[in-house]
Design a protein around this motif. Structure first.
Motif, PDB file in Angstrom:
ATOM      1  N   LEU A  27       0.821  -1.213   0.000  1.00  0.00           N
ATOM      2  CA  LEU A  27       0.000   0.000   0.000  1.00  0.00           C
ATOM      3  C   LEU A  27       0.858   1.268   0.000  1.00  0.00           C
ATOM      4  N   GLY A  28       2.173   1.100   0.097  1.00  0.00           N
ATOM      5  CA  GLY A  28       3.073   2.247   0.076  1.00  0.00           C
ATOM      6  C   GLY A  28       3.058   3.070   1.355  1.00  0.00           C
ATOM      7  N   VAL A  29       2.680   2.460   2.460  1.00  0.00           N
ATOM      8  CA  VAL A  29       2.624   3.163   3.745  1.00  0.00           C
ATOM      9  C   VAL A  29       4.048   3.475   4.209  1.00  0.00           C
ATOM     10  N   LYS A  30       4.291   4.738   4.499  1.00  0.00           N
ATOM     11  CA  LYS A  30       5.630   5.194   4.886  1.00  0.00           C
ATOM     12  C   LYS A  30       5.857   5.164   6.396  1.00  0.00           C
ATOM     13  N   ASN A  31       4.788   5.068   7.190  1.00  0.00           N
ATOM     14  CA  ASN A  31       4.916   5.057   8.645  1.00  0.00           C
ATOM     15  C   ASN A  31       5.774   3.876   9.095  1.00  0.00           C
ATOM     16  N   GLN A  32       6.569   4.109  10.124  1.00  0.00           N
ATOM     17  CA  GLN A  32       7.272   3.015  10.762  1.00  0.00           C
ATOM     18  C   GLN A  32       6.225   2.080  11.353  1.00  0.00           C
ATOM     19  N   CYS A  33       6.446   0.791  11.264  1.00  0.00           N
ATOM     20  CA  CYS A  33       5.514  -0.185  11.795  1.00  0.00           C
ATOM     21  C   CYS A  33       6.233  -0.977  12.887  1.00  0.00           C
ATOM     22  N   LEU A  34       5.699  -0.917  14.098  1.00  0.00           N
ATOM     23  CA  LEU A  34       6.299  -1.600  15.240  1.00  0.00           C
ATOM     24  C   LEU A  34       5.417  -2.774  15.630  1.00  0.00           C
ATOM     25  N   PHE A  35       6.018  -3.949  15.731  1.00  0.00           N
ATOM     26  CA  PHE A  35       5.283  -5.171  16.043  1.00  0.00           C
ATOM     27  C   PHE A  35       5.556  -5.615  17.471  1.00  0.00           C
ATOM     28  N   PHE A  36       4.487  -6.016  18.164  1.00  0.00           N
ATOM     29  CA  PHE A  36       4.582  -6.533  19.519  1.00  0.00           C
ATOM     30  C   PHE A  36       3.767  -7.821  19.583  1.00  0.00           C
ATOM     31  N   SER A  37       4.281  -8.822  20.290  1.00  0.00           N
ATOM     32  CA  SER A  37       3.632 -10.135  20.345  1.00  0.00           C
ATOM     33  C   SER A  37       2.549 -10.253  21.405  1.00  0.00           C
ATOM     34  N   ASN A  38       2.444  -9.253  22.267  1.00  0.00           N
ATOM     35  CA  ASN A  38       1.382  -9.269  23.268  1.00  0.00           C
ATOM     36  C   ASN A  38       1.146  -7.850  23.766  1.00  0.00           C
ATOM     37  N   GLY A  39       0.043  -7.674  24.470  1.00  0.00           N
ATOM     38  CA  GLY A  39      -0.336  -6.358  24.943  1.00  0.00           C
ATOM     39  C   GLY A  39       0.636  -5.764  25.939  1.00  0.00           C
TER      40      GLY A  39
END
Length: 150
Positions: A27-39
């Motif tokens: 989708l061409g999203v430029k935002n940094q994407c941070l992944f977390f495995s739990n809340g």
């Protein structure tokens, strides 16, 4: 809400993390994407970070701290609540009781995860497009004029 801020993805399934990552890339999203495995991991990040996230995309069923518990913690913290971070659930569950419980926690959306990649990507595009069009109170001056993002 900062449209240029990071997108927080709280998801314990590696395949679903890959789907989000691939969809955002296509989708061409430029935002940094941070992944977390739990809340709990996401909550610690939100407490420690000075950044203003753009959006939280969260699964519900996760170990350690589930999505409902994360949302409750955010709502209970005056600093995090004031950040007004849009919170959207992405879940495989479509249980009406769970959906009602989620909306009772002042979420901004509940999407059932699509089974196909194209539909999953289109759902993300809809979610992101909506939040990119929304104004945040911090961007509206006392005279009613919309200011550039702060």
């Amino acid at each position: 809400m900062s449209q240029s801020g990071p997108i927080i993805v709280v998801e314990d399934d590696d395949d679903d993390q890959f789907l989000v990552k691939q969809s955002l890339s296509e989708l061409g999203v430029k935002n940094q994407c941070l992944f977390f495995s739990n809340g709990q991991q996401a909550y610690r990040y939100l407490l420690d970070s000075k950044e203003q996230p753009f959006l939280i995309l969260c699964d519900i069923n996760m170990p350690v701290m589930n999505g409902l518990e994360l949302r409750e913690r955010i709502e209970s913290d005056p600093v995090l609540k004031k950040k007004a971070i849009p919170f959207v659930f992405l879940s495989t569950s479509d249980n009406p009781a769970l959906i009602n419980q989620a909306y009772a926690g002042t979420i901004q959306g509940f999407y059932r995860k699509a089974t196909g990649f194209q539909q999953f990507k289109e759902n993300l595009q809809l979610i992101l497009g909506y939040w990119r069009m929304c104004l945040h109170p911090n961007n509206v001056a006392s005279d009613g004029m919309v200011r550039p993002e702060v």
